[in-house]
Write a protein that holds these residues in place. Structure first.
Motif, PDB file in Angstrom:
ATOM      1  N   TYR A 257     -49.973  -4.161   2.450  1.00 26.89           N
ATOM      2  CA  TYR A 257     -49.719  -2.361   2.542  1.00 26.89           C
ATOM      3  C   TYR A 257     -48.652  -2.117   3.362  1.00 26.89           C
ATOM      4  N   GLY A 258     -48.637  -2.593   4.738  1.00 29.92           N
ATOM      5  CA  GLY A 258     -47.815  -1.990   5.626  1.00 29.92           C
ATOM      6  C   GLY A 258     -47.441  -2.840   6.223  1.00 29.92           C
TER       7      GLY A 258
ATOM      8  N   ALA B 225     -44.647 -10.923   8.404  1.00 27.02           N
ATOM      9  CA  ALA B 225     -43.081 -11.911   7.631  1.00 27.02           C
ATOM     10  C   ALA B 225     -42.985 -10.569   6.269  1.00 27.02           C
ATOM     11  N   ASN B 226     -43.740  -9.332   6.393  1.00 23.21           N
ATOM     12  CA  ASN B 226     -43.213  -8.619   4.968  1.00 23.21           C
ATOM     13  C   ASN B 226     -42.302  -7.233   5.560  1.00 23.21           C
ATOM     14  N   THR B 227     -41.604  -7.854   7.316  1.00 24.61           N
ATOM     15  CA  THR B 227     -41.178  -6.271   7.502  1.00 24.61           C
ATOM     16  C   THR B 227     -39.381  -6.368   5.896  1.00 24.61           C
ATOM     17  N   GLU B 228     -39.229  -7.402   5.957  1.00 22.43           N
ATOM     18  CA  GLU B 228     -37.616  -7.716   5.561  1.00 22.43           C
ATOM     19  C   GLU B 228     -38.160  -7.144   3.725  1.00 22.43           C
ATOM     20  N   ALA B 229     -38.893  -7.528   3.288  1.00 21.65           N
ATOM     21  CA  ALA B 229     -39.627  -7.392   2.136  1.00 21.65           C
ATOM     22  C   ALA B 229     -40.025  -5.401   1.786  1.00 21.65           C
ATOM     23  N   LEU B 230     -40.668  -4.636   3.060  1.00 25.86           N
ATOM     24  CA  LEU B 230     -40.954  -3.282   3.359  1.00 25.86           C
ATOM     25  C   LEU B 230     -39.596  -2.066   3.615  1.00 25.86           C
TER      26      LEU B 230
ATOM     27  N   PHE C 241     -47.181  -0.407  10.771  1.00 26.72           N
ATOM     28  CA  PHE C 241     -46.552   0.432   9.792  1.00 26.72           C
ATOM     29  C   PHE C 241     -47.273   0.901   9.135  1.00 26.72           C
ATOM     30  N   GLU C 242     -47.630   2.044   8.094  1.00 23.89           N
ATOM     31  CA  GLU C 242     -48.537   2.104   7.252  1.00 23.89           C
ATOM     32  C   GLU C 242     -47.661   3.078   6.419  1.00 23.89           C
ATOM     33  N   PRO C 243     -47.520   2.912   5.197  1.00 28.48           N
ATOM     34  CA  PRO C 243     -46.555   3.729   4.268  1.00 28.48           C
ATOM     35  C   PRO C 243     -47.653   5.129   3.825  1.00 28.48           C
ATOM     36  N   VAL C 244     -47.113   6.491   3.923  1.00 31.20           N
ATOM     37  CA  VAL C 244     -47.554   7.651   3.832  1.00 31.20           C
ATOM     38  C   VAL C 244     -48.163   7.613   2.363  1.00 31.20           C
TER      39      VAL C 244
ATOM     40  N   ASP D 261     -56.234  -3.136  -1.598  1.00 30.88           N
ATOM     41  CA  ASP D 261     -56.132  -3.709  -2.727  1.00 30.88           C
ATOM     42  C   ASP D 261     -56.635  -5.674  -2.355  1.00 30.88           C
ATOM     43  N   ALA D 262     -58.043  -5.763  -3.754  1.00 38.34           N
ATOM     44  CA  ALA D 262     -58.361  -7.041  -3.435  1.00 38.34           C
ATOM     45  C   ALA D 262     -57.530  -8.406  -3.466  1.00 38.34           C
ATOM     46  N   ALA D 263     -57.033  -8.066  -4.382  1.00 33.72           N
ATOM     47  CA  ALA D 263     -55.995  -8.894  -5.489  1.00 33.72           C
ATOM     48  C   ALA D 263     -54.494  -9.313  -3.825  1.00 33.72           C
TER      49      ALA D 263
END
Ligand code: BLA
Length: 513
Positions: free
Chosen positions: A26-27, A44-49, A116-119, A218-220
């Motif tokens: 989620y961040g 590895a999710n910096t690109e997606a976010l 980094f967490e989205p607001v 989000d446990a899923a």
């Protein structure tokens, strides 16, 4: 190698949950070298976010995301960081669309951690100091531990809006019980349910002593690995003990799925360095809770923790007073009675009502009077014979009669796994008895009546049903232990009755002379 060995039910105490090498997405996470403030690992999710590949971020600084003014401020904060999280809000000025993020920063394991967490916007109540002040006032004023916990549960639910907020208290054997809860009206109650120690393994408990809050929005989720997986300088995964985004044990995610829980937030309750319990929040749908609200939850957890010992002491004093009062009433009444033996079984209170026990018996001059839940008269008579032969001393007590009295004890487990036997006089068979039921018969174990569940690959999931069976084998034939206060009361009753017997005997002697 525990990092590559699959986690099973037998090794779950050893699952290295502090080094999962992955995050909840989620961040996103950047790990910086403290000396250079350059990025050494990234999720590895910096690109997606934010459209920047993790590989490309490595070796550079936060200037890849932040404008110069913000960068200077963040760098200053990073320079003096400790384990305690610091927050700065920041617009990612170099990124297309300039998304706004919160930067949650801490120093640990020789790394600077920038999460980094989205607001987020939740429907939770905004921080309201008047509310908080009133809430704290109620917690302070709560007369008992249970009232105190009930207030805490309701306040955390009012503040966070979770479907269920439960206070979970640990027993000395590390199993736990839900002792208070606040829930959405359409949820079934969990109040009074017990859970085995294995539901929160040792290493997780140790971590929750260091880090007061565990958040799974989000446990899923699908875990997202760090790039590279091992820190180049050390060749091992970094220690994520204080990272909010730390990925969750797959076994625990499975557990949450079985519980019908899509999101949890858990706050440690710590008394003198020991995990006293946890405030556990559950939601049926994913739920993001922002940093400030999580800090407030920690604040409530720490306040709770500071106050709990005082509330426990107050409860103990109240119990003590209650036992002393009833003991005094009993002794006073018995002293004045024509027939003190009969008076022991008469209300106001009877010997059974002085302290918590399931039942009691007054056995004197061949008569047996039963009070409350007891074995049958025939069983009590057999027990008396056994006691006369085998029980040492004037006051015999046990939490597990079956262990001492194998020929008769096991059959009495339902009512008399626990026993205090006060021998009254030299005449054999004169006894006051207090009985306590087997623990198994008095505890509601979560999922006790569920059918065993199988996982897809045919492996048995350690459902509460199996853990109930395992726990049952440990505590079979035992009762809750007698407290020093209770043993002292039994001793005092015995002493008093023995004095009355002596007095009666002396009077009889005087008359016959
Ligand atoms: C973690 N287990 C937890 C946590 C809780 C529980 C509160 C903290 C994480 C969270 O907030 O969800 C247990 N939750 C409960 C209980 C209630 C509740 C008892 O609400 C009662 C109402 N869990 C198992 C088994 C294993 C296991 C059999 O049941 C291991 C084989 C493991 N539980 C496990 C692990 C963690 C955990 C590894 C740590 C998760 C983490 O922080 O990464």
């Amino acid at each position: 190698d525990l990092i590559t060995t699959p986690v099973t039910l037998t090794n779950c105490d050893r699952e290295p949950i502090h080094i999962p090498g992955a995050i909840q997405p989620y961040g996103f996470l950047l790990c910086l070298d403290p000396a250079t403030q350059l990025i050494v690992q990234a999720s590895a999710n910096t690109e997606a976010l934010v459209g920047l590949a993790a590989e490309d971020l490595l070796g550079g600084g936060l200037g890849q995301l932040l404008g110069p003014a913000r960068l200077a401020e963040v760098a200053g904060c990073l320079a003096t960081l400790t384990e305690t999280a610091q927050l700065l809000g920041a617009r990612l000025e170099t990124v297309a669309g300039q998304p706004y993020y919160k930067l949650i920063m801490h120093r640990y394991d020789e790394l600077l951690w920038v999460e980094f967490e989205p607001v987020v916007e939740t429907d939770a109540a905004p921080l309201d100091l008047a509310f908080l002040n009133a809430a704290l006032g109620q917690m302070l004023a709560a007369p008992t531990v249970l009232d105190f916990c009930q207030h805490a549960a309701e306040q955390v639910r009012a503040i966070t809006g979770f479907d269920r907020v439960a206070i979970y208290r640990f027993a000395p054997d590390e199993s736990g019980e839900i002792i208070a809860e606040a829930t959405a009206p359409d949820l079934p109650p969990w109040l009074g349910l017990h859970y085995p120690a294995s539901d929160i393994p040792q290493q997780a408990r140790a971590m929750y002593l260091k880090n007061w809050l565990r958040f799974i929005p989000d446990a899923a989720y699908q875990p997202v690995p760090l790039v590279p997986g091992l820190r180049p300088a050390t060749g091992r995964p970094p220690d994520m003990t204080y990272a909010v985004l730390r990925s969750v044990s797959p076994i625990h995610l499975e557990y949450l799925h079985h519980m019908g829980s899509a999101a949890t937030l858990t706050i440690s309750l710590i008394d003198e360095g020991q995990l006293w319990g946890m405030i556990t929040c559950h939601h049926r749908t994913p739920r993001l809770v922002g940093f400030e609200l999580r800090e407030l939850c920690q604040f409530i957890g720490k306040t709770f923790s500071a106050l709990i010992a005082g509330k426990v002491r107050a409860d103990q004093r109240a119990d003590q007073l209650h036992v002393r009062e009833r003991l005094a009433q009993l002794l006073e009444r018995v002293s004045r009675a024509d027939d003190f033996v009969e008076a022991l079984a008469q209300p106001g209170p009877t010997i059974q009502e002085v302290f918590g026990c399931g039942g009691a018996a007054v056995c004197f001059g061949g008569e047996v009077q039963l009070l409350g839940d007891t074995p049958t008269e025939a069983q009590v008579r057999k027990l008396l014979a056994w006691l006369s032969e085998n029980a040492p001393g004037p006051l015999f007590h046990t939490d597990s009669l079956a262990a001492h009295y194998p020929t008769g004890g096991p059959a009495l487990r339902a009512t008399a796994s626990g026993l205090i036997a006060a021998a009254l006089a030299d005449a054999p068979g004169h006894y006051l008895l207090w009985f306590r039921p087997e623990v198994v018969q008095t505890v509601t174990w979560a999922g006790q009546n569920d059918k065993p569940q199988l996982l897809a690959d045919g492996q048995i999931f350690l459902s509460p049903r199996q853990s109930f069976e395992a726990w049952k084998q440990l505590v079979e034939y035992t009762a809750a232990p007698w407290q020093p206060l209770e043993l002292a009361a039994a001793h005092e009753i015995r002493q008093h009755v023995t004095d009355l017997q002596l007095k009666a005997f002396n009077e009889l002697q005087a008359r016959t002379l």
